[in-house]
Design a protein around this motif. Structure first.
Motif, PDB file in Angstrom:
ATOM      1  N   THR A  53      24.535  38.260  29.947  1.00  0.00           N
ATOM      2  CA  THR A  53      25.602  37.523  30.610  1.00  0.00           C
ATOM      3  C   THR A  53      26.713  38.489  31.023  1.00  0.00           C
ATOM      4  O   THR A  53      27.384  38.286  32.015  1.00  0.00           O
ATOM      5  N   ASN A  54      26.857  39.564  30.258  1.00  0.00           N
ATOM      6  CA  ASN A  54      27.847  40.582  30.596  1.00  0.00           C
ATOM      7  C   ASN A  54      27.543  41.250  31.926  1.00  0.00           C
ATOM      8  O   ASN A  54      28.419  41.683  32.641  1.00  0.00           O
ATOM      9  N   ALA A  55      26.268  41.336  32.203  1.00  0.00           N
ATOM     10  CA  ALA A  55      25.862  42.089  33.386  1.00  0.00           C
ATOM     11  C   ALA A  55      25.933  41.246  34.655  1.00  0.00           C
ATOM     12  O   ALA A  55      25.471  41.657  35.689  1.00  0.00           O
ATOM     13  N   THR A  56      26.490  40.052  34.551  1.00  0.00           N
ATOM     14  CA  THR A  56      26.559  39.210  35.737  1.00  0.00           C
ATOM     15  C   THR A  56      28.007  38.797  36.008  1.00  0.00           C
ATOM     16  O   THR A  56      28.376  37.649  35.806  1.00  0.00           O
ATOM     17  N   PRO A  57      28.818  39.733  36.440  1.00  0.00           N
ATOM     18  CA  PRO A  57      30.235  39.428  36.592  1.00  0.00           C
ATOM     19  C   PRO A  57      30.557  38.518  37.776  1.00  0.00           C
ATOM     20  O   PRO A  57      31.510  37.794  37.736  1.00  0.00           O
TER      21      PRO A  57
ATOM     22  N   VAL B 122      39.792  42.656  27.946  1.00  0.00           N
ATOM     23  CA  VAL B 122      39.441  42.375  29.358  1.00  0.00           C
ATOM     24  C   VAL B 122      39.329  43.693  30.117  1.00  0.00           C
ATOM     25  O   VAL B 122      38.380  43.921  30.872  1.00  0.00           O
ATOM     26  N   LEU B 123      40.290  44.586  29.883  1.00  0.00           N
ATOM     27  CA  LEU B 123      40.286  45.899  30.541  1.00  0.00           C
ATOM     28  C   LEU B 123      39.020  46.683  30.174  1.00  0.00           C
ATOM     29  O   LEU B 123      38.345  47.240  31.046  1.00  0.00           O
ATOM     30  N   LYS B 124      38.692  46.665  28.890  1.00  0.00           N
ATOM     31  CA  LYS B 124      37.527  47.413  28.410  1.00  0.00           C
ATOM     32  C   LYS B 124      36.241  46.897  29.080  1.00  0.00           C
ATOM     33  O   LYS B 124      35.416  47.674  29.554  1.00  0.00           O
ATOM     34  N   ARG B 125      36.136  45.577  29.135  1.00  0.00           N
ATOM     35  CA  ARG B 125      34.927  44.993  29.737  1.00  0.00           C
ATOM     36  C   ARG B 125      34.878  45.266  31.242  1.00  0.00           C
ATOM     37  O   ARG B 125      33.817  45.559  31.789  1.00  0.00           O
ATOM     38  N   ALA B 126      36.029  45.184  31.882  1.00  0.00           N
ATOM     39  CA  ALA B 126      36.078  45.423  33.329  1.00  0.00           C
ATOM     40  C   ALA B 126      35.735  46.881  33.633  1.00  0.00           C
ATOM     41  O   ALA B 126      35.008  47.168  34.597  1.00  0.00           O
ATOM     42  N   LEU B 127      36.221  47.802  32.801  1.00  0.00           N
ATOM     43  CA  LEU B 127      35.899  49.223  33.002  1.00  0.00           C
ATOM     44  C   LEU B 127      34.400  49.452  32.846  1.00  0.00           C
ATOM     45  O   LEU B 127      33.785  50.193  33.624  1.00  0.00           O
ATOM     46  N   GLY B 128      33.821  48.790  31.854  1.00  0.00           N
ATOM     47  CA  GLY B 128      32.372  48.890  31.621  1.00  0.00           C
ATOM     48  C   GLY B 128      31.592  48.391  32.833  1.00  0.00           C
ATOM     49  O   GLY B 128      30.632  49.032  33.271  1.00  0.00           O
ATOM     50  N   GLN B 141      35.391  41.302  39.279  1.00  0.00           N
ATOM     51  CA  GLN B 141      35.916  39.975  38.978  1.00  0.00           C
ATOM     52  C   GLN B 141      34.915  39.201  38.142  1.00  0.00           C
ATOM     53  O   GLN B 141      33.712  39.323  38.308  1.00  0.00           O
ATOM     54  N   PHE B 142      35.444  38.493  37.175  1.00  0.00           N
ATOM     55  CA  PHE B 142      34.602  37.641  36.334  1.00  0.00           C
ATOM     56  C   PHE B 142      35.495  36.619  35.649  1.00  0.00           C
ATOM     57  O   PHE B 142      36.722  36.732  35.705  1.00  0.00           O
ATOM     58  N   GLY B 149      39.313  30.353  35.337  1.00  0.00           N
ATOM     59  CA  GLY B 149      38.022  30.535  35.999  1.00  0.00           C
ATOM     60  C   GLY B 149      37.813  31.982  36.412  1.00  0.00           C
ATOM     61  O   GLY B 149      38.500  32.887  35.915  1.00  0.00           O
ATOM     62  N   GLU B 150      36.872  32.190  37.347  1.00  0.00           N
ATOM     63  CA  GLU B 150      36.563  33.550  37.774  1.00  0.00           C
ATOM     64  C   GLU B 150      37.767  34.143  38.510  1.00  0.00           C
ATOM     65  O   GLU B 150      38.351  33.474  39.369  1.00  0.00           O
ATOM     66  N   ILE B 151      38.117  35.354  38.181  1.00  0.00           N
ATOM     67  CA  ILE B 151      39.336  35.935  38.744  1.00  0.00           C
ATOM     68  C   ILE B 151      39.179  37.443  38.918  1.00  0.00           C
ATOM     69  O   ILE B 151      38.394  38.080  38.211  1.00  0.00           O
ATOM     70  N   ASN B 152      39.937  37.985  39.873  1.00  0.00           N
ATOM     71  CA  ASN B 152      39.970  39.435  40.054  1.00  0.00           C
ATOM     72  C   ASN B 152      40.710  40.035  38.856  1.00  0.00           C
ATOM     73  O   ASN B 152      41.820  39.623  38.540  1.00  0.00           O
ATOM     74  N   ILE B 153      40.076  41.011  38.217  1.00  0.00           N
ATOM     75  CA  ILE B 153      40.616  41.506  36.954  1.00  0.00           C
ATOM     76  C   ILE B 153      41.911  42.312  37.148  1.00  0.00           C
ATOM     77  O   ILE B 153      42.800  42.274  36.301  1.00  0.00           O
ATOM     78  N   CYS B 154      41.994  43.014  38.265  1.00  0.00           N
ATOM     79  CA  CYS B 154      43.253  43.724  38.552  1.00  0.00           C
ATOM     80  C   CYS B 154      44.408  42.728  38.535  1.00  0.00           C
ATOM     81  O   CYS B 154      45.448  42.954  37.941  1.00  0.00           O
TER      82      CYS B 154
END
Lengths: 209, 187
Positions: A53-57, B122-128, B141-142, B149-154
């Motif tokens: 699920t992580n891999a589907t942003p 959130v930052l860590k996951r977005a960087l990954g 974005q996630f 809901g789904e949003i641009n992480i920046c």
């Protein structure tokens, strides 16, 4: 000086944290949508399920390789994945009308009422309530049981299938997971039904079109 | 009520009626805005943001549970369930405290103690995601489970930074008049 300034703030923060936590758990217990703290909602191994699920942003990245990963993961857990064509084949099979093949929709009640695969049973995985008895009763005589949710990132179908197998003792050989779920079913323009099970109401009618 | 004899700021307010005219009156009006209405405005924004974000999750706790799970914070389902069950209500509680002006500094500290780790994970996951998918960081974005809901992480991190700045400012801001009970342990 710093101590004098921060000490009362810290004291307040501790009181808020304790009181807030107590109230939060109480509110969750009283809420009809509250979670059952003691229930394992993800019977599948959390660490192996989550990276997928992580891999589907984004929606755009829900592509074929991701689906293959889902299928491989399901097989690893002893579940049988179905693609849209295979799900449709079962839907068109005469045994579907006889109750020997059944579909189970594990999304929430609102999503189910908006649109579901015609004739599918509703079983909200997170709030099974009274539906579990009806669904298990329908599963007993069935030869094939197709479980689905919204597709994409949704994994409630997988967890519901594991729950039916491990807790309701439905043989795993009868259980199938339609990985594409309602998203793909809708994209393929396959028939959908609104309202209750076998209401006969098409989704378009329910929107007054 | 603050005693004007012991609290110079209160003495300043006592002469800051809107009838006051001239340069001294202008200065008093500004002082009244910055010491009364700006803190009220600031904590209302922070409080409303927490009530709104908390309510989004309260209304769909199972979805929030799935989203929290995606962070891989723990394999223990009791811990995971507890976070997903209590955190949304806790956010609403803190938001209401700020909104109504109860224990404002303590509530600001608690809110900061939530916003900072939220932003870090959130930052860590977005960087990954950015590195694994070869995306520009601001293209990631996630649905971070933040309540919108789904949003641009920046954008989300910018919003969180803004809220944290408000929280820090509220920690050091002067005592507020338009609060229900500004300090919990005030004599």
């Amino acid at each position: 000086m710093v101590k004098i300034f921060f000490k009362p703030i810290l004291r307040e923060a501790v009181v808020i944290a304790i009181l807030g936590a107590v109230l939060a758990f109480a509110a969750n217990a009283l809420s009809p949508k509250g979670l059952n703290i003691q229930r394992n909602y993800f019977p599948a191994d959390i660490s192996s399920a989550a990276p997928q699920t992580n891999a589907t942003p984004t929606r755009a990245t829900n592509t074929v390789p991701a689906e293959e990963n889902v299928a491989a993961r399901l097989k690893e857990k002893g579940l049988q994945p179905l693609n849209s064509a295979e799900a449709r084949q079962r839907f068109d099979d005469p045994r579907y009308q006889q109750g020997l093949i059944i579909f189970i929709d594990v999304r929430n009640a609102q999503e189910y009422e908006e649109a579901h695969i015609p004739g599918a049973y509703h079983f909200d995985y997170y709030y099974p309530g009274n539906e579990i008895g009806q669904v298990v009763a329908a599963c007993q005589p069935a030869e094939q049981i197709v479980v689905y949710c919204g597709g994409g990132k949704c994994d409630a179908s997988e967890n519901a299938a594991l729950m039916l197998r491990d807790r309701a003792k439905i043989p795993g050989t009868k259980l199938f997971v339609y990985t594409g779920g309602t998203t793909e079913w809708k994209e393929k323009r396959f028939p959908m039904e609104a309202g209750g099970r076998n209401s006969g109401k098409s989704v378009d009618e329910s929107h007054g079109r | 009520m603050a005693n004007p004899l012991t609290n110079p700021m209160a003495a300043d307010h006592s002469t800051s009626g809107f009838e006051t005219t001239g340069a001294a009156g202008e200065s008093s009006r500004k002082s009244s805005f910055w010491s009364d209405f700006f803190p009220l405005f600031a904590r209302s924004i922070l409080g409303a943001a927490f009530v709104y974000m908390g309510m989004q999750k309260v209304l769909a706790p199972s979805e929030f549970l799935s989203l929290v799970r995606q962070y891989n914070l723990t394999n223990n389902y009791l811990v995971l369930n507890s976070i997903a069950a209590a955190l949304p209500w806790f956010e609403v509680f803190c938001g209401l405290l700020l909104f109504t002006g109860v224990a404002v500094r303590g509530a600001s500290l608690v809110v900061l103690a939530m916003l900072l780790p939220f932003s870090i994970v959130v930052l860590k996951r977005a960087l990954g995601m950015a590195s694994s998918q070869g995306l520009a960081f601001c293209a990631v974005q996630f649905d971070c489970g933040c309540g919108g809901g789904e949003i641009n992480i920046c954008r989300k991190l910018m919003e969180n930074s803004g809220l944290m700045l408000i929280g820090i400012w509220l920690l050091f801001a002067p005592a507020q008049k338009l609060a229900l009970r500004y300090a919990l342990f005030a004599p």
